[in-house]
Scaffold this motif. Structure first.
Motif, PDB file in Angstrom:
ATOM      1  N   GLY A  46     -67.838  30.003 -16.065  1.00  5.62           N
ATOM      2  CA  GLY A  46     -69.287  28.535 -16.277  1.00  5.62           C
ATOM      3  C   GLY A  46     -69.468  27.913 -15.028  1.00  5.62           C
ATOM      4  O   GLY A  46     -69.315  28.170 -14.188  1.00  5.62           O
ATOM      5  N   GLY A  47     -68.973  26.646 -15.701  1.00  8.74           N
ATOM      6  CA  GLY A  47     -69.431  25.295 -14.351  1.00  8.74           C
ATOM      7  C   GLY A  47     -67.536  24.106 -14.383  1.00  8.74           C
ATOM      8  O   GLY A  47     -68.567  23.817 -16.175  1.00  8.74           O
ATOM      9  N   VAL A  48     -67.513  23.844 -13.761  1.00  2.00           N
ATOM     10  CA  VAL A  48     -67.132  22.517 -14.271  1.00  2.00           C
ATOM     11  C   VAL A  48     -66.978  21.541 -12.892  1.00  2.00           C
ATOM     12  O   VAL A  48     -66.631  22.060 -12.312  1.00  2.00           O
ATOM     13  CB  VAL A  48     -64.956  23.083 -14.423  1.00  2.00           C
ATOM     14  CG1 VAL A  48     -64.893  23.186 -12.894  1.00  2.00           C
ATOM     15  CG2 VAL A  48     -64.367  21.715 -15.043  1.00  2.00           C
ATOM     16  N   ILE A  49     -66.933  20.573 -13.069  1.00  2.00           N
ATOM     17  CA  ILE A  49     -67.269  18.997 -12.057  1.00  2.00           C
ATOM     18  C   ILE A  49     -66.510  17.927 -12.926  1.00  2.00           C
ATOM     19  O   ILE A  49     -66.832  17.559 -13.319  1.00  2.00           O
ATOM     20  CB  ILE A  49     -68.489  18.218 -11.709  1.00  2.00           C
ATOM     21  CG1 ILE A  49     -69.363  19.769 -11.674  1.00  2.00           C
ATOM     22  CG2 ILE A  49     -69.057  17.685 -11.032  1.00  2.00           C
ATOM     23  CD1 ILE A  49     -71.308  19.237 -11.626  1.00  2.00           C
ATOM     24  N   LEU A 115     -67.003  20.763 -18.521  1.00  2.00           N
ATOM     25  CA  LEU A 115     -67.232  22.262 -18.215  1.00  2.00           C
ATOM     26  C   LEU A 115     -68.236  22.106 -19.010  1.00  2.00           C
ATOM     27  O   LEU A 115     -68.777  22.017 -20.507  1.00  2.00           O
ATOM     28  CB  LEU A 115     -65.431  22.250 -19.112  1.00  2.00           C
ATOM     29  CG  LEU A 115     -65.551  24.145 -18.783  1.00  2.00           C
ATOM     30  CD1 LEU A 115     -65.704  24.511 -17.801  1.00  2.00           C
ATOM     31  CD2 LEU A 115     -64.033  23.639 -19.646  1.00  2.00           C
ATOM     32  N   VAL A 116     -68.775  23.121 -19.063  1.00  2.00           N
ATOM     33  CA  VAL A 116     -69.833  23.530 -19.635  1.00  2.00           C
ATOM     34  C   VAL A 116     -69.452  25.548 -19.521  1.00  2.00           C
ATOM     35  O   VAL A 116     -69.375  25.612 -18.127  1.00  2.00           O
ATOM     36  CB  VAL A 116     -71.492  23.922 -18.969  1.00  2.00           C
ATOM     37  CG1 VAL A 116     -72.579  24.387 -19.913  1.00  2.00           C
ATOM     38  CG2 VAL A 116     -72.027  22.514 -18.843  1.00  2.00           C
ATOM     39  N   GLY A 117     -69.160  26.290 -20.407  1.00  2.00           N
ATOM     40  CA  GLY A 117     -68.983  27.620 -20.114  1.00  2.00           C
ATOM     41  C   GLY A 117     -68.225  28.092 -21.658  1.00  2.00           C
ATOM     42  O   GLY A 117     -68.688  27.630 -22.786  1.00  2.00           O
ATOM     43  N   LYS A 118     -68.037  29.065 -21.071  1.00  2.00           N
ATOM     44  CA  LYS A 118     -67.183  29.752 -22.471  1.00  2.00           C
ATOM     45  C   LYS A 118     -65.660  29.978 -21.822  1.00  2.00           C
ATOM     46  O   LYS A 118     -65.052  30.308 -20.491  1.00  2.00           O
ATOM     47  CB  LYS A 118     -67.481  31.382 -22.957  1.00  2.00           C
ATOM     48  CG  LYS A 118     -68.785  30.882 -23.270  1.00  2.00           C
ATOM     49  CD  LYS A 118     -69.290  32.302 -24.377  1.00  2.00           C
ATOM     50  CE  LYS A 118     -69.830  33.110 -23.363  1.00  2.00           C
ATOM     51  NZ  LYS A 118     -69.999  34.745 -23.688  1.00  2.00           N
ATOM     52  N   GLY A 119     -64.346  29.609 -22.783  1.00  2.00           N
ATOM     53  CA  GLY A 119     -63.132  30.001 -22.035  1.00  2.00           C
ATOM     54  C   GLY A 119     -62.275  29.325 -22.903  1.00  2.00           C
ATOM     55  O   GLY A 119     -62.749  29.082 -24.130  1.00  2.00           O
ATOM     56  N   SER A 120     -61.427  28.823 -22.735  1.00  2.00           N
ATOM     57  CA  SER A 120     -60.207  28.520 -22.749  1.00  2.00           C
ATOM     58  C   SER A 120     -59.535  27.102 -22.432  1.00  2.00           C
ATOM     59  O   SER A 120     -59.554  26.882 -21.099  1.00  2.00           O
ATOM     60  CB  SER A 120     -58.422  29.273 -23.180  1.00  2.00           C
ATOM     61  OG  SER A 120     -58.357  29.693 -22.149  1.00  2.00           O
ATOM     62  N   VAL A 121     -58.965  26.337 -23.424  1.00  2.00           N
ATOM     63  CA  VAL A 121     -59.357  24.282 -23.054  1.00  2.00           C
ATOM     64  C   VAL A 121     -57.209  24.348 -23.656  1.00  2.00           C
ATOM     65  O   VAL A 121     -57.069  24.423 -24.823  1.00  2.00           O
ATOM     66  CB  VAL A 121     -59.941  23.394 -23.157  1.00  2.00           C
ATOM     67  CG1 VAL A 121     -59.854  22.181 -22.331  1.00  2.00           C
ATOM     68  CG2 VAL A 121     -61.263  23.988 -22.414  1.00  2.00           C
ATOM     69  N   THR A 122     -56.500  23.978 -22.619  1.00  2.00           N
ATOM     70  CA  THR A 122     -55.519  22.965 -23.039  1.00  2.00           C
ATOM     71  C   THR A 122     -55.419  21.604 -22.237  1.00  2.00           C
ATOM     72  O   THR A 122     -54.958  21.363 -21.204  1.00  2.00           O
ATOM     73  CB  THR A 122     -54.259  23.922 -22.632  1.00  2.00           C
ATOM     74  OG1 THR A 122     -54.047  25.095 -23.367  1.00  2.00           O
ATOM     75  CG2 THR A 122     -52.564  22.757 -22.943  1.00  2.00           C
TER      76      THR A 122
END
Length: 158
Positions: A46-49, A115-122
């Motif tokens: 996705g994308g992160v800023i 963050l916009v998207g799909k995935g994992s976050v810690t």
């Protein structure tokens, strides 16, 4: 007939470009982090800023050409780990990576990111009692815990 064929070709060429420009997929989730202290690890598509007041960010861009690649400004130093991994550090640093797959690890204080998207976050606060806040999918903001808190980000993440 010739005009209809020309129109069909133009539409066929425009559709892939329009889909590539799409900023958010139907299953994408969102994460907002405000004034965090500690570290954040994201592995997503996705994308992160983001930005931070002081600290460092490591960005892994494993597939060249599947997005913008990392863009970092305001860094005081950087170190390339290998062909796909670089760490930048300093004060008042801004970063972004848009499109494709990536891994981002931010460590420091005054961390703000979207963050916009799909995935994992810690998320892992520094244990100061003022480790910032986060919101998932436009929900209410919660305090960042002072232990590693992991979740999968998608449109259905609570």
């Amino acid at each position: 007939m010739r005009r209809l064929l020309t129109f069909a070709v133009l539409v066929a060429l425009a559709l892939p470009a329009a889909s590539a420009a799409r900023t958010r997929g139907p299953n994408d989730g969102t994460l907002s982090v405000k004034e965090a202290r500690g570290w954040i690890l994201i592995s997503a598509r996705g994308g992160v800023i983001g930005s931070f007041a002081q600290g460092k960010v490591t960005i892994v861009d494993p597939v060249e050409g599947d997005g913008t690649g990392p863009v970092v400004t305001g860094d005081e130093w950087s170190k390339s780990r290998d062909a796909t991994t670089t760490t930048w550090g300093g004060s008042k640093v801004r970063f972004r990576i848009i499109g494709g797959a990536f891994r981002v690890r931010v460590q420091g204080k005054g961390i703000n990111l979207s963050l916009v998207g799909k995935g994992s976050v810690t998320l892992n606060g520094a244990g100061t009692g003022e480790d910032g806040m986060y919101s998932v999918n436009s929900g209410a903001y919660s305090f960042i815990p002072d232990y590693p808190f992991s979740f999968v980000l998608s449109a259905t993440t609570p």
